[in-house]
Design an enzyme around this catalytic site. Structure first.
Site, short mmCIF file in Angstrom:
data_model
loop_
_atom_site.label_atom_id
_atom_site.label_comp_id
_atom_site.label_asym_id
_atom_site.label_seq_id
_atom_site.Cartn_x
_atom_site.Cartn_y
_atom_site.Cartn_z
N SER A 94 -10.85 103.73 46.02
CA SER A 94 -9.87 103.79 44.94
C SER A 94 -8.60 104.41 45.48
O SER A 94 -8.65 105.41 46.20
CB SER A 94 -10.42 104.63 43.78
OG SER A 94 -9.49 104.69 42.71
N HIS A 108 -1.81 100.68 42.37
CA HIS A 108 -3.19 101.16 42.23
C HIS A 108 -4.12 100.04 42.64
O HIS A 108 -3.87 98.86 42.37
CB HIS A 108 -3.46 101.54 40.77
CG HIS A 108 -4.92 101.55 40.41
ND1 HIS A 108 -5.53 100.52 39.76
CD2 HIS A 108 -5.90 102.47 40.65
CE1 HIS A 108 -6.81 100.80 39.59
NE2 HIS A 108 -7.06 101.98 40.12
#
Length: 303
Positions: A94, A108
């Protein structure tokens, strides 16, 4: 049919973390990722990598984690109630990158595998993740480039996947209490196992490998644009929206907090270094700030 192979996924994710960090470091040129390896006595381990105060990136994290639990938390079983009480393992990379320059968007990405096991039943597995872009000032060519790269990553696996996952991204990265999108979207998928393990894994690899080609050219185009205090203050105001989404809606954040086996510093690394909340803010009509809302924070067909 190839069975689920968590070891192969883990090896890919570790390599992916290395490649993304190297690509971002090369572009920044003045800052390196600090590496922090962690391990729980029970519950798993991970590698947190953080860059800060660079020439291009104000704060960024690229994290790998592999966690285990004896009973799935509510954030996971909300979508799959039949798995309540299952033991599980979850692994993923992540990342969130917050730039210095307000004309460079935040990005992201997340790529993960979830495996659930219940006594006497076969393992249940699925992939999830994707990537999305959050500009503070909008540029049409940046948005088109981002979505075209995403479309090409999906194309070999089926004509409809880009549209499907783009729509899921638009629906997911939406602040319901504000009535506005977080950014201009990208791809988002969850509970993905319909192609079988081998093809699903290949799809996730294609998507993950396309993140740097999608993001780095945008950063290169905008990193040296001049900006003033007004631009920076607006960036900080919009970063407040980013924080709101991650703390209220983000499934990964909620799962990490509920599971009890995550590492708080790693879970919350997605938050921006500085945010602002201004009472009853309204951008000036016709301004660059107003155009973000009227032209870019809208569900659009970018390709």
């Amino acid at each position: 049919m190839v069975a689920c192979d968590p070891d192969a996924v883990k090896q890919f994710l570790l390599t992916l973390q290395d490649r993304i960090c190297a690509g971002l470091e090369d572009l920044d040129g003045s800052a390196s990722f600090h590496t922090d390896e962690w391990q729980r006595e029970e519950g798993g381990s991970g590698i947190t990598r953080v860059i800060s105060d660079g020439g291009v990136f104000e704060k960024g994290g690229v994290n790998f984690s592999h966690v285990f639990g004896k009973s799935m938390p509510p954030a996971a079983t909300a979508q799959r109630p039949e798995l309540a009480g299952s033991a599980y393992q979850a692994m993923g990379v992540s990342l969130v990158i917050h730039p210095q320059n307000p004309f460079v968007p935040t990005s992201h990405a997340n790529f993960r595998l979830f495996v659930a096991d219940k006594d006497g039943q076969p393992s249940v597995w699925w992939f999830g993740g994707g990537y999305d872009l959050t500009p503070y000032y909008g540029f049409e060519d940046d948005c088109v480039h981002w979505h075209r790269v995403a479309q090409q990553a999906c194309k070999p696996f089926g004509a409809d996947y880009y549209r499907q996952f783009k729509q899921q991204c638009d629906d997911y990265f939406y602040l319901k209490h504000r009535g506005e999108p977080r950014g201009i979207g990208g791809l988002f998928f969850d509970d993905f196992n319909e192609l079988g393990f081998e093809k699903c894994f290949a799809f996730v690899q294609s998507m993950a490998d396309s993140y740097l080609p999608a993001y780095l050219p945008i950063v290169e185009r905008r990193r040296d644009l001049g900006y003033d205090e007004r631009h920076k203050l607006f960036q900080e105001y919009r970063r407040g929206r980013y924080a709101e989404f991650n703390l209220v809606y983000d499934r990964g954040t909620v799962f990490g907090l509920q599971s009890g086996v995550g590492r708080i510093e790693s879970i919350l690394m997605s938050l921006p270094p500085v945010g602002r909340w201004v009472y009853d803010y309204k951008p000036e009509a016709g301004s660059e700030e107003e155009q973000l809302y009227s032209r870019f924070l809208q569900a659009r067909d970018w390709v």
